[in-house]
Design a protein around this motif. Structure first.
Motif, mmCIF file in Angstrom:
data_model
loop_
_atom_site.group_PDB
_atom_site.id
_atom_site.type_symbol
_atom_site.label_atom_id
_atom_site.label_comp_id
_atom_site.label_asym_id
_atom_site.label_seq_id
_atom_site.Cartn_x
_atom_site.Cartn_y
_atom_site.Cartn_z
ATOM 1 N N GLY A 69 -15.803 -38.325 52.634
ATOM 2 C CA GLY A 69 -15.754 -36.997 53.299
ATOM 3 C C GLY A 69 -16.895 -36.752 54.538
ATOM 4 O O GLY A 69 -17.716 -37.527 54.034
ATOM 5 N N PRO A 70 -16.799 -35.768 55.141
ATOM 6 C CA PRO A 70 -17.899 -35.317 56.020
ATOM 7 C C PRO A 70 -19.134 -34.768 55.410
ATOM 8 O O PRO A 70 -19.268 -34.196 54.269
ATOM 9 N N SER A 71 -20.263 -35.237 55.746
ATOM 10 C CA SER A 71 -21.470 -34.979 55.227
ATOM 11 C C SER A 71 -22.289 -34.117 56.071
ATOM 12 O O SER A 71 -22.258 -34.322 57.414
ATOM 13 N N GLU A 72 -23.126 -33.503 55.815
ATOM 14 C CA GLU A 72 -24.123 -32.509 56.482
ATOM 15 C C GLU A 72 -25.233 -33.267 56.907
ATOM 16 O O GLU A 72 -26.055 -33.958 56.068
ATOM 17 N N PRO A 73 -25.823 -33.255 58.061
ATOM 18 C CA PRO A 73 -26.949 -34.015 58.440
ATOM 19 C C PRO A 73 -28.230 -33.453 57.745
ATOM 20 O O PRO A 73 -28.271 -32.167 57.424
ATOM 21 N N VAL A 74 -29.234 -34.313 57.576
ATOM 22 C CA VAL A 74 -30.232 -33.846 56.592
ATOM 23 C C VAL A 74 -31.129 -33.350 57.662
ATOM 24 O O VAL A 74 -31.644 -34.120 58.773
ATOM 25 N N LYS A 75 -32.059 -32.111 57.578
ATOM 26 C CA LYS A 75 -32.797 -31.781 58.145
ATOM 27 C C LYS A 75 -34.146 -32.077 57.755
ATOM 28 O O LYS A 75 -34.279 -31.443 56.485
ATOM 29 N N ILE A 76 -35.062 -32.544 58.435
ATOM 30 C CA ILE A 76 -36.370 -33.081 57.858
ATOM 31 C C ILE A 76 -37.527 -32.068 58.650
ATOM 32 O O ILE A 76 -37.581 -31.920 59.683
ATOM 33 N N GLN A 77 -38.312 -31.537 57.581
ATOM 34 C CA GLN A 77 -39.377 -30.760 58.026
ATOM 35 C C GLN A 77 -40.774 -31.342 57.937
ATOM 36 O O GLN A 77 -40.905 -31.992 56.825
ATOM 37 N N TYR A 78 -41.469 -31.222 59.290
ATOM 38 C CA TYR A 78 -42.774 -31.999 59.141
ATOM 39 C C TYR A 78 -43.739 -31.210 59.003
ATOM 40 O O TYR A 78 -43.654 -29.790 59.583
ATOM 41 N N GLN A 79 -44.763 -31.119 58.182
ATOM 42 C CA GLN A 79 -45.962 -30.414 57.949
ATOM 43 C C GLN A 79 -47.067 -31.021 58.891
ATOM 44 O O GLN A 79 -47.397 -32.031 58.797
ATOM 45 N N LEU A 80 -47.574 -29.961 59.619
ATOM 46 C CA LEU A 80 -48.786 -30.472 60.617
ATOM 47 C C LEU A 80 -50.148 -29.953 59.881
ATOM 48 O O LEU A 80 -50.373 -29.197 59.301
#
Length: 80
Positions: A69-80
């Motif tokens: 089935g369809p999967s949601e894209p993974v959102k990656i958060q970068y910390q600066l």
């Protein structure tokens, strides 16, 4: 070993052509059977390695498989 026995063993000198022909035929038949058996073994080995595995590792169902089935894209958060 007598002289006659040595003469028969030396290049099949003491044997008639009919006996030599029978020996050649028997030898050829056994060689063909061996080759056929080798080919069968090769085919069986290839067939057994190409078959998909029906068991799962450690008895866990669905282990190592992708979800269907369809999967949601993974959102990656970068910390600066």
């Amino acid at each position: 070993m007598s002289n006659d026995a040595r003469q028969k063993n030396y290049k099949h000198r003491g044997l008639d052509s009919e006996e030599l022909r029978k020996r050649r035929e028997d030898l050829n038949i056994t060689l063909r059977k061996q080759k056929r058996e080798e080919q069968h073994f090769k085919r069986r080995n290839l067939a057994s390695t190409n078959e998909p595995e029906t068991t799962t590792p450690f008895g866990v169902s669905g282990a190592g498989t992708q979800p269907s089935g369809p999967s949601e894209p993974v959102k990656i958060q970068y910390q600066l």
